[in-house]
Each structure stands twice: as C-alpha cells, then as structure tokens.
Design an enzyme around this catalytic site. Structure first.
Site, short mmCIF file in Angstrom:
data_model
loop_
_atom_site.label_atom_id
_atom_site.label_comp_id
_atom_site.label_asym_id
_atom_site.label_seq_id
_atom_site.Cartn_x
_atom_site.Cartn_y
_atom_site.Cartn_z
N CYS A 146 -0.45 4.11 2.13
CA CYS A 146 -0.24 3.89 3.57
C CYS A 146 1.21 4.18 3.98
O CYS A 146 1.46 4.78 5.02
CB CYS A 146 -0.55 2.44 3.94
SG CYS A 146 -2.12 1.80 3.36
N ASP A 147 2.16 3.73 3.14
CA ASP A 147 3.56 3.68 3.57
C ASP A 147 4.53 4.54 2.76
O ASP A 147 5.71 4.60 3.10
CB ASP A 147 4.04 2.23 3.54
CG ASP A 147 3.24 1.33 4.47
OD1 ASP A 147 2.83 1.81 5.53
OD2 ASP A 147 3.00 0.16 4.12
N CYS A 189 0.83 -1.21 0.00
CA CYS A 189 0.00 0.00 0.00
C CYS A 189 0.87 1.26 0.00
O CYS A 189 1.38 1.67 1.04
CB CYS A 189 -0.93 0.00 1.21
SG CYS A 189 -2.02 1.43 1.29
#
Length: 313
Positions: free
Chosen positions: A139-140, A136
């Site tokens: 997300c990261d 992701c």
C-alpha cells in the site's frame, strides 16, 4: 425487546468486500441489509493515501469508503449502523443479534468482517500511523522511494515486505526479536543475499521517533533483548509485519477456519463450510489483502448468494 428484521441477504462488514457485495446483491433485487460493524468502512478508513485503486490515481481512504457506501445505498442496499454480537448459523434462516437489540434473520449471509494488522501497541506507533508507520508495504512502499525504512517481524510477511520495499528504498533494516527467522527457507535465502537489506537480530522496537511539525518518522529505538542496550536506527518509514488477525470471532466455532483463523472457502468461490454462508475479503484472504481483491471477492459472494437463493427458493 428489539425488533426483528428479515432480509434475503445479510452482509456483515463494511469494507470494500461488504460494500461491493451490497451493490451486486441490491442490483440482483435481493434487498440486502448491510450491518457496518465496529469500524464503518474497514481498514481503509485509517489509510490516508490510496494510489492503487483502479480509476483513481490518488484518493483518500476514508473518501473512497464514503463513495462505496453511497453507491451501495443508491443501488437500494440498506446500510445499518450496528454491531453484530452473535451469529447462529445452525439453521436457516440464519439469526444475527445486533448490539442495538435488533435481531436480523436472513436466508443467506455474506461475511466481510475483514482482518486487522497486529501492532506492537506502542503509543508512539499509534501517533505516527499513516505518517511513517504502516502495516502494508504494497500500500505504502511507493512513498519511500530513495529513503531508508525499517521492517519488524520474522515470518513470511516480514520477509515479503522487506523484499518488496527494496524496489523503492535505498536501505531496508529488518529487526527481529530472535536470532533466526520463521519464514520459508527460499525466502530467507533471497533476503540474506539482497544488498539493500540489513538484519538486526535479537532486538525489539521500543519506540518510534519523529517530528511533530510536520508529523513524520525519523528513527526507531531498538532494544537488545539480551543486553538491554539501545540503538536508534534512522529511517523515514517503519513497517510493522508481525501478522494479521482475521475478525472471525463470530464464526470460529461454526465455520471451518485455517491459517490461524481465516475463514476457509471453496477454491474459486466464496462458499464456506455451511451452505448459504459466504465469506469475502480479508476475512478469507491471508495472501493478497488488497482493497481491489476484497472488492472482487465481494462481487463473487453476491453472485454466489444469488445462485444459492435461486436454487433454494
């Protein structure tokens, strides 16, 4: 024979969508039962740092899910450790069978079983998950500011992730096993024109390389599918973008699905093709796949269920 439990609302799944649905339906005095499933807390339990959950500048994924579960219980939801192995939506009340032997009947069902990222299946990939290996970018990606990353995949997801990562990384290498991408033409054009992106055609990733102390990625080993030649591509992060698999096995022959197995809901609602059955979170969402959007859909599902039950009392 196991016992039979009846509730007005049965929630299947325990990620942000499931727990939010439990909070809202409990507050509506619907006495929901939530069955946690195979992975209590969902995908966030295998996510370490979360920096995009509103109200928390920094929180561990497992800690956030523990708080959500506690919140659902505090509102009056019953949270059950069980796995639903079969679900009959042919008539109301709906009937679900648990692995424990318990039968759950319900006047309304909220499906929140989520979706799992597809992985390559490499032992080294498993070793570095959360420590340089991710599925992701939204997300990261932030953690790779000023660093080099590698993305594997050839569809829209891979191209979107590669383009997104250029906001942070100094260099993004996209590895694809073929010599052309499956992504939409307009996205391919953006990718090919981007100065930070380099493509490695006709390659697969054979191994993720890294250090043990501290645990972290240093490179990926790429294998030429035509010649068998091996190339080590230096990187600090490796993003697997080969698609997601929605957990729709329970309903695949009962509900209308689309986009490779995602449960189809009416636009602007969580209503599925069967009245009284609602779906929320990543199970229905092939676009955003974020904790906060899943939670929002969990709220919608509980409100939709509440209205349905009021009309069918």
């Amino acid at each position: 024979m196991g016992e039979t439990r009846h509730s007005k609302v049965l929630i299947i799944g325990s990620g942000p969508a499931g727990y939010t649905a439990a909070v809202y339906s409990a507050r509506a005095m619907l006495n929901p039962i939530l069955v946690q499933g195979m992975q209590p807390g969902g995908q966030l339990t295998i996510t370490t740092e979360v920096e995009n959950w509103p109200g928390d500048t920094h929180v561990q994924g497992p800690d956030l899910m523990i708080r959500m579960e506690e919140h659902a219980r505090a509102m009056g939801a019953e949270v059950v450790t069980d796995i639903i192995t079969s679900l009959d939506l042919s008539k109301r009340p709906f009937v679900a069978t648990g692995d424990s032997g318990t039968t759950y009947t319900a006047d309304a069902v909220i499906l929140a079983t989520g979706a799992q990222a597809r992985w390559l299946g490499l032992p080294s990939e498993e070793k570095f998950k959360g420590f340089g290996v991710s599925a992701c970018a939204t997300c990261d990606g932030f953690f790779y500011r000023g660093k080099e990353v590698v993305v594997i995949g050839g569809g829209n997801t891979a191209v979107e992730e590669a383009l997104f990562l250029t906001n942070f990384a100094t260099k993004v290498t996209l590895i694809h096993r073929r010599d052309s991408l499956r992504a939409e033409k307009i996205m391919q054009d953006r990718l090919f024109k981007h100065p930070k992106i380099q493509l490695l055609w006709n390659h697969t990733v054979d191994e993720v390389l890294g250090t043990d102390t501290p645990l972290g990625v240093t490179a990926v080993r790429a294998l030429d599918v035509n010649t068998g030649a091996v190339t080590d591509v230096p990187c600090d992060g490796f993003f697997v973008a080969i698609g997601h698999a929605p957990a729709s096995e329970l309903v695949k022959d009962q509900l209308e699905l689309h986009n490779g197995g995602y449960v189809k809901v009416e636009p602007g609602s969580t209503r599925t093709s069967i009245p009284g059955v609602f779906a929320a979170g990543d199970l229905t969402d092939h676009v955003y796949r974020q904790a906060v959007t899943s939670a929002g859909m969990g709220c919608m599902a509980a409100l939709d269920a509440e209205r349905f039950l009021a009309e069918h009392a």
